[in-house]
Design a protein around this motif. Sequence first.
Motif, mmCIF file in Angstrom:
data_model
loop_
_atom_site.group_PDB
_atom_site.id
_atom_site.type_symbol
_atom_site.label_atom_id
_atom_site.label_comp_id
_atom_site.label_asym_id
_atom_site.label_seq_id
_atom_site.Cartn_x
_atom_site.Cartn_y
_atom_site.Cartn_z
ATOM 1 N N GLN A 212 4.549 3.758 8.378
ATOM 2 C CA GLN A 212 4.567 4.298 9.365
ATOM 3 C C GLN A 212 3.254 4.592 9.376
ATOM 4 O O GLN A 212 2.489 2.857 11.078
ATOM 5 N N VAL A 213 2.527 4.973 9.010
ATOM 6 C CA VAL A 213 0.778 5.125 9.066
ATOM 7 C C VAL A 213 -0.094 3.694 9.125
ATOM 8 O O VAL A 213 -0.731 3.703 9.628
ATOM 9 N N MET B 186 -0.188 1.651 11.779
ATOM 10 C CA MET B 186 -1.180 2.262 12.212
ATOM 11 C C MET B 186 -2.457 1.223 11.884
ATOM 12 O O MET B 186 -2.600 0.455 12.512
ATOM 13 N N GLY B 187 -2.582 1.652 10.548
ATOM 14 C CA GLY B 187 -3.446 0.739 10.261
ATOM 15 C C GLY B 187 -4.032 -0.690 10.056
ATOM 16 O O GLY B 187 -4.605 -1.756 10.374
ATOM 17 N N LEU B 188 -2.673 -1.529 10.205
ATOM 18 C CA LEU B 188 -2.664 -2.687 10.326
ATOM 19 C C LEU B 188 -2.941 -3.968 12.047
ATOM 20 O O LEU B 188 -3.732 -3.919 12.266
ATOM 21 N N GLU C 22 0.568 -1.461 0.016
ATOM 22 C CA GLU C 22 0.152 0.131 0.459
ATOM 23 C C GLU C 22 0.773 1.130 0.063
ATOM 24 O O GLU C 22 0.568 2.411 -0.879
ATOM 25 N N ALA C 23 2.094 1.394 0.754
ATOM 26 C CA ALA C 23 2.634 2.156 0.927
ATOM 27 C C ALA C 23 3.697 2.700 -0.401
ATOM 28 O O ALA C 23 3.509 3.729 -0.278
ATOM 29 N N GLU D 123 -6.154 3.978 6.473
ATOM 30 C CA GLU D 123 -5.217 4.807 7.869
ATOM 31 C C GLU D 123 -4.653 5.878 6.711
ATOM 32 O O GLU D 123 -4.478 7.122 7.133
ATOM 33 N N ILE D 124 -3.650 4.940 5.166
ATOM 34 C CA ILE D 124 -3.397 6.329 4.910
ATOM 35 C C ILE D 124 -3.928 7.297 4.174
ATOM 36 O O ILE D 124 -3.740 7.914 4.589
ATOM 37 N N GLN D 125 -5.358 6.827 3.637
ATOM 38 C CA GLN D 125 -5.585 8.112 3.190
ATOM 39 C C GLN D 125 -6.488 9.263 3.792
ATOM 40 O O GLN D 125 -6.263 9.827 3.824
ATOM 41 N N HIS D 126 -6.583 8.610 5.387
ATOM 42 C CA HIS D 126 -7.105 9.506 6.295
ATOM 43 C C HIS D 126 -6.064 10.426 6.718
ATOM 44 O O HIS D 126 -5.768 12.020 6.904
#
Length: 258
Positions: A60-61, A64-66, A43-44, A92-95
């Motif tokens: 890192q972000v 957090m979602g994981l 995803e990153a 989490e990344i989109q947010h």
Amino acid sequence: MHTSAANELKSESLELLREYYQFPSAELRNRLVQLNLGLVRKEAHHWVNQCTESYEDLLQVGCMGLIRAIERFDIAKGHAFSSFAIPYIRGEIQHYLRDKGSPVRIPRRWQTLQHQATMLTRQLQVQLNRQPTDQEIAAALEISVAEWQEIKLAFRNRAPLSLDAPMHEDDDSSASLADLVPDNRYQSFQLAQEDRIRLQQALVQLEKRTREVLEFVFLYDLTQKETAERLGISAVTVSRRVKSGLKLLKKIMVGSSS
């Protein structure tokens, strides 16, 4: 990764999730994060080409979602952890990108190709008398299928989920995804982060063909006729699956919010 190695990883991950479900601990959670880091990396890697943030920050972000996915995963429901976790990681990344005001940029070449694809799709629909496949569109654009799918994903991720898409060509045209997440705060028809995740998780639990029908009709705004052509089934079957699928989704989502 070889299939046997992937299966071993899945099996080890499932074993640890089972253990974590019964006896949650930071140590187990960290091991699960390490085991499933590949999902976050993927995803990153996808998002780093579309924003100004660094790969490490996105990683890192995404982690957090994981972690949120690990904490919320219900092993008893029996669906694959990767399918469950990806919307959390992506969400989490989109947010994060939205909060930072980091503009999601799409390469100019992809913008040109997307524009060409729109015109080519219309031409191919007329020629073939059906919706063209990804392979046919990619061949017409003279690019690989993988790149065409990346382009589609980039544009889809940038667009808000269409909550107010009506059920086309059906007497019961009032049904929409907005009915599943009724909340007056979101008048723009753009899903709140939690609701988007809940909806994606609910979709994962549906039988594959029903899920595809709902995604085509509501998420990609195809008519029921176009959906029927793309899936090679009758419009009546599509209509039936939309109704039964919406009923099931409502049941799952009401259950998950209580």
